[in-house]
Every structure is written in C-alpha cells, then in structure tokens.
Design a protein around this motif. Sequence first.
Motif, PDB file in Angstrom:
ATOM      1  N   LEU A 261       0.496  -0.730  -0.284  1.00 52.31           N
ATOM      2  CA  LEU A 261      -0.213   0.282   0.236  1.00 52.31           C
ATOM      3  C   LEU A 261       0.788   1.330   0.094  1.00 52.31           C
ATOM      4  CD1 LEU A 261      -2.981  -1.057   2.493  1.00 52.31           C
ATOM      5  CD2 LEU A 261      -3.165  -0.837   0.291  1.00 52.31           C
ATOM      6  N   VAL A 262       0.539   2.310  -0.594  1.00 53.64           N
ATOM      7  CA  VAL A 262       0.644   3.515  -0.807  1.00 53.64           C
ATOM      8  C   VAL A 262      -0.095   4.548  -0.415  1.00 53.64           C
ATOM      9  CG1 VAL A 262       2.603   5.020  -2.403  1.00 53.64           C
ATOM     10  CG2 VAL A 262       3.250   2.922  -2.493  1.00 53.64           C
ATOM     11  N   VAL A 263       0.023   5.121   0.651  1.00 54.04           N
ATOM     12  CA  VAL A 263      -0.713   6.189   1.535  1.00 54.04           C
ATOM     13  C   VAL A 263      -0.246   7.516   1.543  1.00 54.04           C
ATOM     14  CG1 VAL A 263      -2.168   6.851   2.831  1.00 54.04           C
ATOM     15  CG2 VAL A 263      -1.665   3.973   2.486  1.00 54.04           C
ATOM     16  N   VAL A 267       5.054   4.961   1.414  1.00 54.24           N
ATOM     17  CA  VAL A 267       4.870   3.046   1.277  1.00 54.24           C
ATOM     18  C   VAL A 267       4.292   3.279   2.855  1.00 54.24           C
ATOM     19  CG1 VAL A 267       5.959   0.374   1.314  1.00 54.24           C
ATOM     20  CG2 VAL A 267       6.400   2.289  -0.576  1.00 54.24           C
TER      21      VAL A 267
ATOM     22  N   PRO B 131       5.627  -0.623  -5.674  1.00 53.95           N
ATOM     23  CA  PRO B 131       5.243   0.769  -4.470  1.00 53.95           C
ATOM     24  C   PRO B 131       6.626   1.208  -4.733  1.00 53.95           C
ATOM     25  CG  PRO B 131       4.473  -1.931  -4.202  1.00 53.95           C
ATOM     26  CD  PRO B 131       5.113  -2.055  -5.359  1.00 53.95           C
ATOM     27  N   GLU B 132       7.319   0.452  -4.129  1.00 50.12           N
ATOM     28  CA  GLU B 132       8.125   1.559  -4.080  1.00 50.12           C
ATOM     29  C   GLU B 132       9.394   2.485  -4.454  1.00 50.12           C
ATOM     30  OE1 GLU B 132       8.869  -1.497  -3.966  1.00 50.12           O
ATOM     31  OE2 GLU B 132      10.469  -3.028  -5.444  1.00 50.12           O
ATOM     32  N   MET B 134       6.751   4.596  -6.639  1.00 52.80           N
ATOM     33  CA  MET B 134       5.660   5.446  -6.656  1.00 52.80           C
ATOM     34  C   MET B 134       5.888   6.544  -5.661  1.00 52.80           C
ATOM     35  SD  MET B 134       2.294   3.073  -6.156  1.00 52.80           S
ATOM     36  CE  MET B 134       2.130   1.486  -7.315  1.00 52.80           C
ATOM     37  N   LYS B 174      -4.014   2.008  -5.225  1.00 54.78           N
ATOM     38  CA  LYS B 174      -2.542   1.671  -4.764  1.00 54.78           C
ATOM     39  C   LYS B 174      -2.891   2.035  -2.814  1.00 54.78           C
ATOM     40  CE  LYS B 174      -0.685   5.650  -6.777  1.00 54.78           C
ATOM     41  NZ  LYS B 174       0.414   7.009  -6.694  1.00 54.78           N
ATOM     42  N   ASP B 175      -4.195   2.593  -2.544  1.00 53.90           N
ATOM     43  CA  ASP B 175      -4.263   2.988  -1.082  1.00 53.90           C
ATOM     44  C   ASP B 175      -5.543   2.460  -0.581  1.00 53.90           C
ATOM     45  OD1 ASP B 175      -5.683   5.296  -2.272  1.00 53.90           O
ATOM     46  OD2 ASP B 175      -3.898   6.544  -1.861  1.00 53.90           O
TER      47      ASP B 175
END
Lengths: 588, 278
Positions: A261-263, A267, B131-132, B134, B174-175
């Motif tokens: 998840l990227v909030v 990350v 993800p890393e 982003m 993504k969230d």
Amino acid sequence: MSSGHHHSHPPQEAHSNHEPDLPFWQKYIFSVDHKVIGVQYTVTALIFLLVGFCLMLLMRWQLAYPGKEIPWIAGWFSERQMLGGIMLPEFYNQLGAMHGTIMIFLGVVPLAVGGFGNYVIPLQIGAPDMAFPKLNMASYWLFLIGGVIMISSFFLPEGAAQSGWTSYPPLSVVAAGGQTTWLVGMLFLIFSSLLGSMNFIVTIVQLRADGLTFFRLPFFVWAQFVTSFLLLLAFPPLQAAAVLQFMDRVFHTSFFLPSGLVVAGKVLEVAGGGNPILWQHLFWFLAHPEVYVLILPAMGICAEVMTCNTRKPLYGYKSMIYSTIFLGFMSFVVWAHHMFLTNMGTKMSTFFQITTMIISIPSVIILTSLILSLWGGSIRFKTPMLFAIAFLPMFAIGGLTGLPLGLTAADIHLHDTYYVIGHFHYIVAPGTLFGLFAGIYHWYPKVTGRKMSEVLGKIHFLGTLIGMNCIFMPMFIMGIAGVSRRLWDPTQYAHAVPTQPLNVFISIAAWCMALGQIPFIINFFGSLIWGKKADDNPWQATTLEWATSTPPPHGNFATPPQVYRGPYEYSVPGQRTDFLPQNVKGDN
Amino acid sequence: MNHYYGWGLPVNISTHGAAIDHLIYVIHIFMAVLFIGWFIFLIYALIKFRSRDGHKAIYDINHFKVPTYLEVFVALLEVVLLVGFSFPIMNQVRQQIPDKSKALEVRVLGEQFAWNIHYPGPDGLFGKSAPEFMKPGSPVGLDPEDPIGKDDVVTINQMNIPVHRPVLVHLSSKDVIHSFFLPVMRVKQDAIPGQSIPVWFEATQTGKFEIACAQLCGLGHYRMRGFFNVQSPEDFAKWLVSKAPKKRIPATPRVPAPLKSFVEDSTATVASHTTAPS
C-alpha cells in the motif's frame, strides 16, 4: 428464572404481589425490572435518534448549499469542524459515518428490541419479568456506555469516525480520527446486543404463561424471537472483525491490509498480506441480518396495532410466522449482494442474486397478509393505526426498490448512488420508524397510565408522512441520474449538477420534518401530565399486556394468567364484546 | 450543464449499456404496476372497511386466491429478471472479456484522490511497476530500469480512448478502495488495493465525459473526478503520441503545450519519469 411454569412457583407469586420498597436509584436507575429497563432503552434511543437526525440536518445544509457558510450556528463548532462557518469535508464525513451508526446501532435497534422488546415481551407472554433481570440491566448499561463513547468521539481532538458506518478498510485503518473510538464503542454495543438477545430467547422459550403455546403467541413476540436469533448469530462475526480492525489500527497488524500500500506518497510500513474484502464479508454478514433486525419488530408492532384497530383476526397468522422464520434463515445467505462490485466471480454473484430474489418472497407474504388483514375489518383511524397503515406502502416502496439493486446488472449503475440511500431509508425511516411510532402511541397508555393526544398525534403523523416522502422519493431520481453518495460537494461532478435542485428540496423538506417532530416531543412529555387517564385496556385489545393493571406493577400480574386462545380473537360471533382476551374464558 | 446528463439515466454510449438500461426500465415498470395495484387495494380497503355506525368487522378470514397468484406472479417475474436479463448481461460484462489483440489495454490505478491512467505505449506492453517507485512524478511506480516501460504513457485524471474499439482496463488502487465509475458507459467497479480487476467496455460515440469515484475514499472523495474523452481512432493516436515521453531531451523536461481541444486537461500529463507534473 429456573422455572418455565411460574404458576407452580410460589416465590415468584409472592414476589409479584407486593411492590418492593426499593430506594429511588434502584427502582428507577439501576433497576432490574424489565419495564423500567424498557423505558430507559426507549427514552435513551429516542434521544439518540434525535441526535442522529440533527447530524443529518447539518449535512443537508452542505448538500443543498455546498461550501456556503452555515447561518446562525456556525459558532458552535470548532475549527477542525468548520472553517469560517463552512463545513470541512472531514467533518462532513464524520457526520455521515456517525449518522448511520447512531441511527442503526444507537437508535432504531435499541428502540425496537431494547425498548419495545423489553417492555412488551414479558407482559405479552404473561411472565413476571425477563428470564435474567440482572443481565438485562447489564445490557442496558453496556449500551449506554457504548453510546456515550460513540457520541463523545465528536469532542476528541481527532474527531469522530469518518469512514462511513460501514468502516471499510484500508480507509478505516489509515484514516485519522475517531475510528478506534468507534470500534471500542461497537464492542460495547455488540456485547449489549448479545446479552439482550440471549435473554429474549430464554424468556420466550421458558416463561410463557400456562396455555400460551408457540402458535398462540402474538406475532410481535414471534418477530422479536426471530430477531433475537439474528442478533445472537450475526453479531459475533462483526465482534471478531471489530477486534481485528482495532488490532490493525493500534498494533499495526495487517488483517485487512494487502501488501504494497502506498498512502499519501509513502509506502505503508506494515507486513501486508491481508485482505480488505474480508472485512466486508464479516461486516455484511452482520449488517444484512441487521436489516431484518430493524424491520421485523416493526412488522410485529404493525400486526398488533392493525388487528386491534381493525377489530379482526390477523390474515394468515401462521404463514406470517413461517415467513418470518424463513426470512430469518435466508437473511444469513444474502449478505454479499452488498458487494456485487468487489469483483466476485459470476458463480458467487449468481448465488447471491438468487437468494436475494428468494428472500423477497416471504417479505411479500408478510406485507400482503398485513394488507389483507384490513379486508372485512372495522377500521379505527387512531394515531397508532395511521402509522401502522402508512408503514405498508412505505415498506413496499423500500422493498420494491431493493429489486434493481439485487440484480447485479442494474446494480452496476445504481450501486453506491442515492438510489441505495432512498431504498434503505424507505425500509428504515418511513418503514421501521413508522412501526415504532405506532408502537409508542399504542403502548404509551399502558406504560404511563395516560393517553397521548390524538390531535398532536395526527399532526405529527401528517408532517412525518409528507416529510419522509419529500425527502426520500427524490433520491431515486438522483440515483438514476448516477449521483454518488457520500459526496461533500455533489456539484463537483457534471452528472450530479442537473439534479442539484432536488438536494435543495430534500434539505428544506428535512428541516420542515424536524419541525414536524415538535408535536411528538410535546405529546410524549406533555401527556405524562395532561394526558387523559387510561384504564387497564384502553384499546379493548386481546393480548396479555392489557390483562394487567395500568401501569403494570412490579412482577406484572397479580395472579399468573391462564391463556385459552390465540392472540387476535376480535369480533368473535356470539360474544358480548367485539374482543375476546387471551386470558378470558369466554361467554360459552 | 451539458446534454449528456439530466434527471433520467445519463446518456449511454457503451455497447453493453443499453441492456442495463432496458433492465432498469423493465424493473421499474414491474415495480410501478405492483405498487399501484397494492396501493389501490389498500385505499379501497381503508374506505370500504372504515369504522362507522352499523358497520361490524367480520370474524371469518376470507381466503383469497389472489395472494397465491400474486406470489407466483412475483416469483415468476423475478425468475424472468434473473434469467432473461441479469444473468446474460453479467455474463457479457464479466465473462466475455475481449481478445487482447483487438482491445486497447489500459491500467487504471486509483489513489487518494486521483485516477492514474497508464497506457502501454507503442510496444503494447506495460513496464514493470512497484510500490517503492511510486512518488511524485511517477504515480504508477514504473521501474526506471525496465526498458519496456520507457515508452509507457501515464496521465493523471485524463483517460482518452478510441471509439468503436474494446477497452480492457486493469483496475487497481494503491491505497484505499475506490470505485471507478463512468456514468455514460454504465461502468462501475470497485478498485481494490492488492487486486487487479479486469473491466471492459466499448464506446459507440465520441465526446467528453467524466470519471467519478463511487466509493467513499476519504475527505477528497467528492473531488476525485477524472476526464473521460472518447475520440476517433486518429485523434486518439495523435493524443497518445502527444503524451509520449520525451526521453531524447532529459536535461530540461518540457511539458507539451496543451492542445486547444484539451482545455479540460487541467492536471498535468506525467509521461513516464521524464516530465514532472506542474
């Protein structure tokens, strides 16, 4: 509580024959008497309903006039809630989440089950009290603590929960604000419900008066009986889910959080591997039966009020009972129709569509039986009867509009729009609440010894009926136009702009309906003082709660009643009166 | 505001939407008939059996045949709605996913509070993403080491598609959970983190429409609006080229001047990792 046959149980008779001399706080505050607890539940739940309603009245300003300064009352709110008199989106979301939570878990269910169930069931089955009076008191106090925790979250620095009453993770896990408080409050409310439901089941099974077989029980008792099973079996999964979400928030576990998840550009530092959809399954496994928890007691009340005011037996008493039981079972296998858009397989969605269509059949049977019960009657249009009659078309609209939502293809467009809001409010607001208002007007004389004003009652009825329809009917139009729910400012979307005038109309209707509740509040409290004195059986009804004195004494019945017949023996040929109480032998 | 939206259903420009609209109309007619019938009966009964002098209730319960017929009628109609409408439509929407060789594939990645649209570029292949990677300037997290991703096109809140060609969207988030809603396409699908969900549709006419978020996703849920532009294949090809990454001149990234016809592109185009959003 150990004996099901209290006619052979001398201590209880002795107990019921004299009013114990208890200090005030034991008699009226920490009471174990089901009647006092029932009144406590009723009054508390009505206050919560008013609070939940007021939250909505606030939201309606923002929906009608997005981003405009709220007049007069803006100064009551902190800067975290309103900035320059303009409601902040996060506060709007808090109001929305708490409106749903309060109305369902603190208002309607406690009123329908805690209030009416507590007060009426022991009387209707001829019992001196609930099976477990102390447990009963515990469930009220747990409910009150849960409610206070919920409401108090508005006053905490981080505010109240703001992820909807459904609290879907990951949003509810990563959201700031009072979600943790919400979860703690829910735990108390669920404990309260579980204790209460066990108590009802044991009471109904064990404490029925002599001669009161299951098929002589008033339909209201049956409705509460099935409701109790729903509460008992459906709440534990949510209890577990609430604990898991609590862990996710507080101890950073990942029950509902997938990996990666990227909030807000970062990350999320959690183990991951969880599944957000699991929460939805556990939540709706409760929340769908909960719909029937809301509606069944109201149907029960309508059956009581309608038979009494048509002076006629219920049409299809047994098929209504079988339908209710069937409804109870089916309500456990329809939950995923709330989740048609979560990418479930077509086999799953086919299954849940079929069960959803099947569950409409018993609902149609109950509704049809209630309407047919009017046929051949002699209908008295008293206030409780007006609410009970109005329940029928309102529930019909709510039920019918569930159909397009239960078919996945139509649900694609209508899911999460105002159509859904209109649909379930027709079930709960003009539906269930009308049933509950009918119950209040119907049993008020028994509880207080005084009648409520018919004039104020009829004003209240008309104002509420017109108000409710002006509020919820336009929502179907908005939903078909595709307007999504939970939008702080609907005018941001081009497809929501054409129906924006309806939002203004709905808001004005809601504020007018709020004024329409004033006669009820006056009536409710004023009738305690000015109401006409009521005798033991002011409506000339047949069920056992009218067989004891008004208000009933501690222990309910001077002598345990003996039951001779079914619950709705009105207009029996060859009798002097048009009603034959369950405990009276009859003229021949 | 514009003629696509009004008080009824929004205009439908998808190949599958007409069937959904048809179903919605059929159910509402059925509901109206049933309700009006019920309601007339209710009012008639209330008037006929009102309490008055000389009127007495009848103890005997009439055993109507009507309720049984009514139940059967309702049950049959529900079977028709299921078998005749909902199942076939769902089969079309969920099972008959178009052939990848014909369809335009697009990744849509929801985030608080924007829609990231990821086109595979001329090679037709999506670059690796994680993800890393982003971060601002790389909203879908393309791996800078992956050559396949060099030609990928990424836009924010701007989804253009060609008309008359199936579009296969791989939808994710993504969230938190969002819901990808195209009112005019009769498309609505939850975007769930951790899942990539296939959604397909085919537009039948060109025009400028909108993307909405239909699932509460936080305080900016109300403004998670994207632009949805259905173009002729030629215009679409031109647009895609105009958004392609300008990797020849990495030193001074130039944001292409907005074309006149895309005034609505208020949010910047983020092409791969070479241009930054304004």
